[in-house]
Design a protein around this motif. Sequence first.
Motif, PDB file in Angstrom:
ATOM      1  N   GLY A 122     -12.777  -4.762  -2.975  1.00 56.50           N
ATOM      2  CA  GLY A 122     -12.275  -3.290  -3.825  1.00 56.50           C
ATOM      3  C   GLY A 122     -10.771  -3.401  -4.009  1.00 56.50           C
ATOM      4  O   GLY A 122     -10.634  -2.905  -5.367  1.00 56.50           O
ATOM      5  N   THR A 123      -9.803  -3.967  -3.163  1.00 56.68           N
ATOM      6  CA  THR A 123      -8.644  -4.111  -3.518  1.00 56.68           C
ATOM      7  C   THR A 123      -8.339  -4.908  -4.896  1.00 56.68           C
ATOM      8  O   THR A 123      -7.543  -4.586  -5.695  1.00 56.68           O
ATOM      9  CB  THR A 123      -7.872  -4.564  -2.434  1.00 56.68           C
ATOM     10  N   TYR A 142       0.810  -1.049  -0.041  1.00 58.02           N
ATOM     11  CA  TYR A 142      -0.125   0.045   0.002  1.00 58.02           C
ATOM     12  C   TYR A 142       0.850   1.286   0.039  1.00 58.02           C
ATOM     13  O   TYR A 142       1.998   1.297   0.731  1.00 58.02           O
ATOM     14  CB  TYR A 142      -0.894   0.005   1.196  1.00 58.02           C
ATOM     15  N   GLY A 161      -0.916  -1.406  -4.163  1.00 60.92           N
ATOM     16  CA  GLY A 161      -2.371  -2.185  -3.809  1.00 60.92           C
ATOM     17  C   GLY A 161      -2.936  -0.808  -3.274  1.00 60.92           C
ATOM     18  O   GLY A 161      -2.129   0.283  -2.654  1.00 60.92           O
ATOM     19  N   LYS A 162      -4.211  -0.637  -3.293  1.00 60.82           N
ATOM     20  CA  LYS A 162      -5.141   0.331  -2.499  1.00 60.82           C
ATOM     21  C   LYS A 162      -5.875  -0.207  -1.542  1.00 60.82           C
ATOM     22  O   LYS A 162      -6.597  -1.290  -1.663  1.00 60.82           O
ATOM     23  CB  LYS A 162      -5.843   0.926  -3.722  1.00 60.82           C
ATOM     24  N   ALA A 179     -10.487  -5.481  -7.203  1.00 64.14           N
ATOM     25  CA  ALA A 179     -10.997  -4.773  -8.538  1.00 64.14           C
ATOM     26  C   ALA A 179      -9.770  -3.646  -8.870  1.00 64.14           C
ATOM     27  O   ALA A 179      -9.545  -3.824 -10.181  1.00 64.14           O
ATOM     28  CB  ALA A 179     -12.219  -4.113  -8.188  1.00 64.14           C
ATOM     29  N   GLU A 180      -9.361  -2.987  -8.344  1.00 61.86           N
ATOM     30  CA  GLU A 180      -8.227  -1.944  -8.579  1.00 61.86           C
ATOM     31  C   GLU A 180      -7.173  -2.799  -9.047  1.00 61.86           C
ATOM     32  O   GLU A 180      -6.390  -2.107  -9.916  1.00 61.86           O
ATOM     33  CB  GLU A 180      -8.160  -0.968  -7.442  1.00 61.86           C
ATOM     34  N   LEU A 181      -6.704  -3.640  -8.561  1.00 57.19           N
ATOM     35  CA  LEU A 181      -5.397  -4.441  -8.719  1.00 57.19           C
ATOM     36  C   LEU A 181      -5.716  -5.246 -10.222  1.00 57.19           C
ATOM     37  O   LEU A 181      -4.830  -5.081 -11.085  1.00 57.19           O
ATOM     38  CB  LEU A 181      -5.076  -5.709  -7.781  1.00 57.19           C
ATOM     39  N   LEU A 239      -7.573  -4.194 -12.543  1.00 53.94           N
ATOM     40  CA  LEU A 239      -7.530  -2.962 -13.656  1.00 53.94           C
ATOM     41  C   LEU A 239      -6.177  -2.633 -13.746  1.00 53.94           C
ATOM     42  O   LEU A 239      -6.156  -2.051 -14.967  1.00 53.94           O
ATOM     43  CB  LEU A 239      -8.399  -2.116 -12.944  1.00 53.94           C
ATOM     44  N   LEU A 240      -5.211  -2.773 -12.719  1.00 52.04           N
ATOM     45  CA  LEU A 240      -3.913  -2.415 -13.007  1.00 52.04           C
ATOM     46  C   LEU A 240      -2.943  -3.499 -13.822  1.00 52.04           C
ATOM     47  O   LEU A 240      -2.299  -2.964 -14.502  1.00 52.04           O
ATOM     48  CB  LEU A 240      -3.422  -2.076 -11.590  1.00 52.04           C
ATOM     49  N   ASN A 271      -9.112  -0.596   0.685  1.00 55.83           N
ATOM     50  CA  ASN A 271     -10.449  -0.590   0.421  1.00 55.83           C
ATOM     51  C   ASN A 271     -11.234  -1.331   1.640  1.00 55.83           C
ATOM     52  O   ASN A 271     -10.627  -1.943   2.554  1.00 55.83           O
ATOM     53  CB  ASN A 271     -10.897  -1.368  -0.665  1.00 55.83           C
TER      54      ASN A 271
END
Length: 204
Positions: free
Chosen positions: A171-172, A144, A163-164, A174-176, A178-179, A166
Amino acid sequence: WNCIKSVLDKCKSIIGTISFFNKTWLFNSLHFYKYTQNHVIVKNILKDILITASGPSLFNQLQFIKTNRSSFFLLALSSSLTVLIKNQIIPDAILTTDGGYYAKRHLWILETNVIYQKIPIILPPEGKIPTKLYETNPIIPLIYEDSFDKKIFDKLKLNFLPGKRNGTVSGTAAELALLLTDKNVYFAGLDLASSKGHSHTQEN
């Protein structure tokens, strides 16, 4: 004033979470740095990504996943792992972010067969997994931006996935996803409404 109140309430919630889990996260991080044997990294996935959560609707998708398994990169949230393996579905990677007991328990099944030792585990140092898996499975560090671990990895020039944080591992994930790909990202078993039956797909 409503906006300020909302921000303060959110900060209060975050501080509460950190103060409650701080010792556990520190203990998990020490385990991570002490026992990890095999850091690996994954980048640029050229397939669609399917993320599996453990909601009851996952059960209805299991046959579809088995039939089309080669068509996508399968990222299993740790809570869905037992369901997949019991149905002879092996994920390409597992994501776990939680630092508590059940996060660790979800992964016990990996210790039952050497075949499962090839599955990479994506986790932040503060996450909790059985100690043995640090030695047997490839570990993909998820770091993070706001964590102290970021300073360590940058200083040592170690590779990691950004990582982001959430409110949920979904949520983490999904963003991973998309990355990691410019293809499509799908979820199976991410149930956003409660039901009267089981809260999770069985065998969970």
